[in-house]
Design an enzyme around this catalytic site. Structure first.
Site, mmCIF file in Angstrom:
data_model
loop_
_atom_site.group_PDB
_atom_site.id
_atom_site.type_symbol
_atom_site.label_atom_id
_atom_site.label_comp_id
_atom_site.label_asym_id
_atom_site.label_seq_id
_atom_site.Cartn_x
_atom_site.Cartn_y
_atom_site.Cartn_z
ATOM 1 N N GLY A 170 -23.399 -57.854 7.527
ATOM 2 C CA GLY A 170 -23.973 -58.765 8.507
ATOM 3 C C GLY A 170 -24.302 -60.149 7.978
ATOM 4 C CG HIS A 171 -26.122 -60.899 3.996
ATOM 5 N ND1 HIS A 171 -26.238 -61.720 2.890
ATOM 6 C CD2 HIS A 171 -25.557 -59.762 3.539
ATOM 7 C CE1 HIS A 171 -25.781 -61.099 1.824
ATOM 8 N NE2 HIS A 171 -25.364 -59.904 2.194
ATOM 9 C CB CYS B 119 -24.325 -58.587 -6.502
ATOM 10 S SG CYS B 119 -24.395 -58.518 -4.706
#
Length: 383
Positions: free
Chosen positions: A201-202, A326
């Site tokens: 989603g982001h 990440c």
């Protein structure tokens, strides 16, 4: 001026997304598993969102499972496919340039006895198809290749890979991490012959903490989270209805505007690249524009440390990254750039510039102006 150019790390939610989530939080707050009307209203939102996701990826059959994000969806695709067959030492094939959300579960399975093979890439950041073909065997159980690389933007030849997989190991499942490609380039799981596809989603101006997995063959996937049997027993835990509703809003907006936004981002990227190439000792990392996603540029500046440059740019209101969000806070060299054959000094000086819905031509011009000035100053300071 302010120029946020780290959209591959995350994006600002669309105003419509925030409004939708607020409405659900305040008015449709029932548990989707409850039998009363508030629960059924929440369940309806989830069903509509699943339909929107299936349509957005071109799926005509199969299921869509909501997860807490792309990382969980990747883990579900890999571990959920192979955990139950560990006694048979299953074979899986992936590439050296995958996101950690794929590489780490593969490494975990390898520690448990699976036969995991990592295929190299060329200097443009594309999968070495000859090496891939040599790595596949008739009893390979899973192949996982990303659609768009998150650091350099290279688009992988998914259809060619799918045909190769079907020819050599017809029973294998083919998983594609499409987190960086979804909402930026067209995706059709039927045409690409993909069995499992991950989205988030982001990355498309939706909320954080929500993602999903398309599953063509639900009978071949096992849950890795156990509890209340939600998501048709594939992912236990009360569904995050506000995030799912916001995700649906972002999916619908991104799908409708995909072609227009793709063209706009290509224009901005090309403007950016043409200007960056005018800076002395600037090296663009990755392939040509035709084989790259429209929103990611990776560039190295000789004799400039990327982390120092990042903070110099930040002080001027330009926000970039040194690689994957990440793993960018870890001191190790980028596995992606290493796999592409870049030298250590080129990797140490690489930054990623990633574009999004809010970026403009003026921001591109300002960013290049600031980059040029800061690079010159840093070179004078450290040489």
């Amino acid at each position: 001026m302010f120029a946020y150019l780290d959209n591959s790390a995350t994006t600002r939610p669309f105003d419509e997304v925030t409004e939708k989530m607020t409405q659900i939080n305040s008015q449709i707050y029932g548990n989707p598993s409850s039998l009363h009307s508030l629960g059924m209203e929440a369940e309806k939102i989830i069903k509509e969102a699943k339909d929107a996701a299936m349509q957005a990826v071109g799926a005509k059959k199969g299921k869509f499972i909501f997860t807490s994000g792309g990382t969980e969806a990747d883990n579900l695709a890999i571990l959920g496919t192979l955990y139950s067959g560990l006694k048979r030492r299953p074979k899986l094939v992936t590439t050296k340039m995958e996101h950690p959300a794929v590489l780490e579960p593969c490494a975990h399975l390898a520690r448990l006895g699976a036969d995991c093979r990592y295929v190299g890439v060329d200097t443009d950041g594309c999968v070495d198809l000859d090496e891939l073909e040599q790595s596949l065997e008739p009893d390979t159980a899973l192949v996982s290749v990303m659609l768009v690389n998150n650091e350099v933007g290279s688009i992988q030849p998914i259809l060619k890979i799918a045909k190769m997989v079907r020819r050599i190991c017809a029973d294998a499942l083919f998983h594609v991490d499409a987190v960086q490609g979804f909402g930026k380039i067209p995706i059709d799981v039927e045409k690409l012959d993909v069995d499992l596809l991950t989205i988030s989603g982001h990355k498309i101006n939706g909320p954080k903490g929500i993602g999903g997995l398309f599953v063509r063959h639900p009978n071949r996937l096992k849950p890795i989270i156990f509890g209340g049997h939600q998501e048709e027993n594939f992912r236990s835990g009360t569904q995050n209805t506000p995030a799912i509703g916001g995700f649906m809003t972002a999916i619908c907006k991104s799908t409708v505007e995909l072609a227009q936004e793709n063209n706009r981002l290509c224009h901005l990227r090309d403007r950016l690249l043409d200007a960056l190439r005018q800076i002395p000792d600037c090296k663009i990392n990755g392939g040509d524009r035709v084989c790259s996603a429209p929103h990611i540029v990776n560039v190295s500046f000789k004799n400039v440390k990327s982390e120092v440059l990042l903070h110099s740019l930040e002080r001027c209101g330009v926000f970039v990254s040194t690689g994957s969000a990440c793993s960018s806070n870890k001191p190790a060299l980028s596995p992606v750039l290493l796999a592409m054959g870049l030298r250590r000094e080129e990797i140490d000086s690489a930054i990623r510039i990633s574009l999004g819905a809010d970026n403009t031509e003026e921001q591109m011009d300002y960013a290049v102006q600031v980059i040029r000035e800061e690079v010159e100053q840093l070179r004078e300071l450290f040489l």
